[in-house]
Scaffold this motif. Sequence first.
Motif, PDB file in Angstrom:
ATOM      1  N   LEU A 183       0.822  -1.212   0.000  1.00  0.00           N
ATOM      2  CA  LEU A 183       0.000   0.000   0.000  1.00  0.00           C
ATOM      3  C   LEU A 183       0.854   1.260   0.000  1.00  0.00           C
ATOM      4  O   LEU A 183       0.541   2.236  -0.696  1.00  0.00           O
ATOM      5  CB  LEU A 183      -0.931  -0.008   1.216  1.00  0.00           C
TER       6      LEU A 183
ATOM      7  N   GLU B 139      -7.649  -2.504  -2.680  1.00  0.00           N
ATOM      8  CA  GLU B 139      -7.313  -1.329  -1.872  1.00  0.00           C
ATOM      9  C   GLU B 139      -6.441  -0.362  -2.659  1.00  0.00           C
ATOM     10  O   GLU B 139      -6.626   0.862  -2.595  1.00  0.00           O
ATOM     11  CB  GLU B 139      -6.591  -1.748  -0.592  1.00  0.00           C
TER      12      GLU B 139
ATOM     13  N   LYS C 213      -8.454   1.596  -5.082  1.00  0.00           N
ATOM     14  CA  LYS C 213      -9.190   2.699  -4.459  1.00  0.00           C
ATOM     15  C   LYS C 213      -8.298   3.908  -4.214  1.00  0.00           C
ATOM     16  O   LYS C 213      -8.787   5.043  -4.125  1.00  0.00           O
ATOM     17  CB  LYS C 213      -9.812   2.221  -3.145  1.00  0.00           C
TER      18      LYS C 213
END
Length: 302
Positions: free
Chosen positions: A23, A58, A61
């Motif tokens: 991430l 994720e 997004k």
Amino acid sequence: MICKDRVVIVTGAGRGLGRAHALEFARQGAKVVVNDLGVARDGTGEAASGPAQDVVAEIGKLGGQAVASPHDVATEDGAQALVALAVETFGGLDVLVNNAGFLRDRMLVNLSEDEWDAVVRVHLKGHFLPLKHAGLHWRARSKAGDPVDARVINTSSGAGLLGSVGQGNYSAAKAGIVGLTLVASAELARYGVTVNAIAPAARTRMTEEVFAQTMARPAEGEFDAMAPENVSPLVVWLGSTGSRGVTGRVFEAEGGRICVMDAFRHGPSTDKGARWDPSEIGEAVTALLARALAPEPVYGAS
């Protein structure tokens, strides 16, 4: 955006530290291959793509680009296919973060051969094979005249640096990763590749039981020193072009702390200039140890 448009593989990226790394790389502009088998904490169970796909979602997004990899990095075919996926999907490979692993803890006298082999396989072999195939890719690019500015970040552990009671298999594998890191940093430098290792401390699926016994979670709003996200900034920087010239190093990372670890290095010595008699060794070694630093204690030792 210190990793803008860099192509990054993170193994074991479905949960914990690997997820946090994936991430953060995405937040910093990287295109990420999210590798995870989706098995249990001890490596058992059927492989499942769910955790890797969840991280890919994720990243989507966040506005980033990612692809899930279901490959077993401790197999030759799996590691080769992992690197090929990065190249075919994003056009190249710039960073490999070796992070996959699991635990099967036992005291040495209770540790089975299968438990030894399984942990050494996923940690040590699971570092070697992706490193090998990424290295082959970078060597080919370098020999073709394509400039390479690549990075490998391996995952060791304090258990590998200092030892950990009840984790003989894990400690041995993580110590082996340090040796592999040093060799790879020397061998791959000619191709434009740096290789470093981290020894992180964080609350993950692998460590949650230990932390539950020894450390309370912080109150809401307080800094959570054991959050895996605290380790990722160092990993992402090591994967960036800004870390060029830093290689063959091992860093501890925990909370807001970064520590450069001093590996084995020559300490006090004595040279008789001739063969020693066994009866002379005790006095000589005693004198050497008196001049040497005392070893740091093994984790969990009384």
